[in-house]
Design a protein around this motif. Structure first.
Motif, PDB file in Angstrom:
ATOM      1  N   HIS A 150       0.855  -1.197   0.000  1.00 11.16           N
ATOM      2  CA  HIS A 150       0.000   0.000   0.000  1.00 11.16           C
ATOM      3  C   HIS A 150       0.883   1.236   0.000  1.00 11.16           C
ATOM      4  CE1 HIS A 150      -3.166   2.829   0.701  1.00 11.16           C
ATOM      5  NE2 HIS A 150      -2.488   3.311   1.721  1.00 11.16           N
ATOM      6  N   TYR A 151       0.557   2.166  -0.875  1.00 12.08           N
ATOM      7  CA  TYR A 151       1.251   3.446  -0.942  1.00 12.08           C
ATOM      8  C   TYR A 151       0.268   4.542  -0.563  1.00 12.08           C
ATOM      9  CZ  TYR A 151       4.858   0.873  -3.354  1.00 12.08           C
ATOM     10  OH  TYR A 151       5.833  -0.032  -3.653  1.00 12.08           O
ATOM     11  N   ASP A 152       0.741   5.490   0.219  1.00 13.13           N
ATOM     12  CA  ASP A 152      -0.106   6.609   0.605  1.00 13.13           C
ATOM     13  C   ASP A 152      -0.401   7.507  -0.589  1.00 13.13           C
ATOM     14  OD1 ASP A 152      -0.069   6.079   3.543  1.00 13.13           O
ATOM     15  OD2 ASP A 152       2.082   6.406   3.238  1.00 13.13           O
ATOM     16  N   GLN A 153       0.579   7.609  -1.466  1.00 19.61           N
ATOM     17  CA  GLN A 153       0.479   8.481  -2.629  1.00 19.61           C
ATOM     18  C   GLN A 153       1.068   7.757  -3.833  1.00 19.61           C
ATOM     19  OE1 GLN A 153       1.158  13.069  -2.844  1.00 19.61           O
ATOM     20  NE2 GLN A 153       3.105  12.093  -2.440  1.00 19.61           N
ATOM     21  N   VAL A 154       0.418   7.903  -4.986  1.00 19.93           N
ATOM     22  CA  VAL A 154       0.923   7.313  -6.220  1.00 19.93           C
ATOM     23  C   VAL A 154       0.992   8.415  -7.266  1.00 19.93           C
ATOM     24  CG1 VAL A 154       0.538   5.585  -8.032  1.00 19.93           C
ATOM     25  CG2 VAL A 154      -0.048   5.053  -5.657  1.00 19.93           C
ATOM     26  N   ILE A 155       2.160   8.563  -7.868  1.00 24.04           N
ATOM     27  CA  ILE A 155       2.381   9.554  -8.914  1.00 24.04           C
ATOM     28  C   ILE A 155       2.592   8.795 -10.214  1.00 24.04           C
ATOM     29  CG2 ILE A 155       3.820  11.459  -9.721  1.00 24.04           C
ATOM     30  CD1 ILE A 155       4.642  11.885  -6.758  1.00 24.04           C
ATOM     31  N   VAL A 156       1.751   9.104 -11.203  1.00 27.64           N
ATOM     32  CA  VAL A 156       1.752   8.355 -12.461  1.00 27.64           C
ATOM     33  C   VAL A 156       1.975   9.308 -13.636  1.00 27.64           C
ATOM     34  CG1 VAL A 156       0.402   6.824 -13.933  1.00 27.64           C
ATOM     35  CG2 VAL A 156       0.129   6.714 -11.468  1.00 27.64           C
ATOM     36  N   ASP A 157       2.906   8.956 -14.495  1.00 27.88           N
ATOM     37  CA  ASP A 157       3.201   9.750 -15.687  1.00 27.88           C
ATOM     38  C   ASP A 157       2.272   9.316 -16.820  1.00 27.88           C
ATOM     39  OD1 ASP A 157       4.341  11.091 -17.863  1.00 27.88           O
ATOM     40  OD2 ASP A 157       6.377  10.816 -17.079  1.00 27.88           O
ATOM     41  N   PHE A 158       1.588  10.263 -17.418  1.00 25.98           N
ATOM     42  CA  PHE A 158       0.644   9.969 -18.483  1.00 25.98           C
ATOM     43  C   PHE A 158       1.287   9.992 -19.869  1.00 25.98           C
ATOM     44  CE2 PHE A 158      -2.679   9.787 -15.503  1.00 25.98           C
ATOM     45  CZ  PHE A 158      -3.761   9.216 -16.138  1.00 25.98           C
ATOM     46  N   ASP A 159       2.607   9.789 -19.955  1.00 22.68           N
ATOM     47  CA  ASP A 159       3.243   9.640 -21.271  1.00 22.68           C
ATOM     48  C   ASP A 159       2.687   8.413 -21.979  1.00 22.68           C
ATOM     49  OD1 ASP A 159       4.708  11.935 -21.154  1.00 22.68           O
ATOM     50  OD2 ASP A 159       6.604  10.961 -20.639  1.00 22.68           O
ATOM     51  N   ASP A 160       2.340   7.380 -21.224  1.00 20.95           N
ATOM     52  CA  ASP A 160       1.616   6.217 -21.751  1.00 20.95           C
ATOM     53  C   ASP A 160       0.246   6.233 -21.079  1.00 20.95           C
ATOM     54  OD1 ASP A 160       0.527   3.767 -22.454  1.00 20.95           O
ATOM     55  OD2 ASP A 160       2.409   2.671 -22.171  1.00 20.95           O
ATOM     56  N   ALA A 161      -0.711   6.881 -21.738  1.00 20.27           N
ATOM     57  CA  ALA A 161      -2.022   7.154 -21.123  1.00 20.27           C
ATOM     58  C   ALA A 161      -2.779   5.892 -20.733  1.00 20.27           C
ATOM     59  CB  ALA A 161      -2.862   8.020 -22.053  1.00 20.27           C
TER      60      ALA A 161
END
Length: 123
Positions: A46-57
């Motif tokens: 479990h991660y408190d925060q997830v940061i995702v790059d939308f370069d691959d939508a």
């Protein structure tokens, strides 16, 4: 309590900026660039925060969906999307992103947005 963030991005410059900004808030970061590994980590940890790059939508959208489907014993993660094309912002927010960072990311922009997202987690 140390907050845990999963950062999924192939963009080294953006990742370095985000990691530096998160370090100021005492947030531990696990960075991955492979989507399949990120999917596996989200099911294991479990991660408190997830940061995702939308370069691959498509991949990013799947990761956001996984974050929204928290288990019964877990709180949903706060999600931040990295976006190159500002025309995508409305759709990405509709898919469940809580915060948006537009690329290229400045340190000040990262610091301001991540301060808000981290503060939300600490409440």
């Amino acid at each position: 309590m140390i907050l845990q963030t999963l950062l999924v991005s192939k963009d080294d410059q953006a990742a370095e900026t985000l990691i530096q900004a998160l370090a100021q808030f005492g947030v531990a970061v696990e960075r991955l660039s492979a989507a399949d590994v990120a999917h596996a980590r989200l099911t294991e940890e479990h991660y408190d925060q997830v940061i995702v790059d939308f370069d691959d939508a498509d991949v990013a959208s799947q990761l956001l969906q996984e974050c929204r489907q928290a288990g019964p014993d877990r709180n949903p993660s706060v999600t931040v999307a990295l976006v190159q094309d500002s025309a995508q912002i409305r759709r990405i927010l509709g898919e469940g992103a809580h915060f948006i960072l537009t690329k290229p990311i400045s340190f000040e922009q990262a610091q301001t947005t991540l301060h808000a997202s981290t503060s939300l987690l600490k409440r």
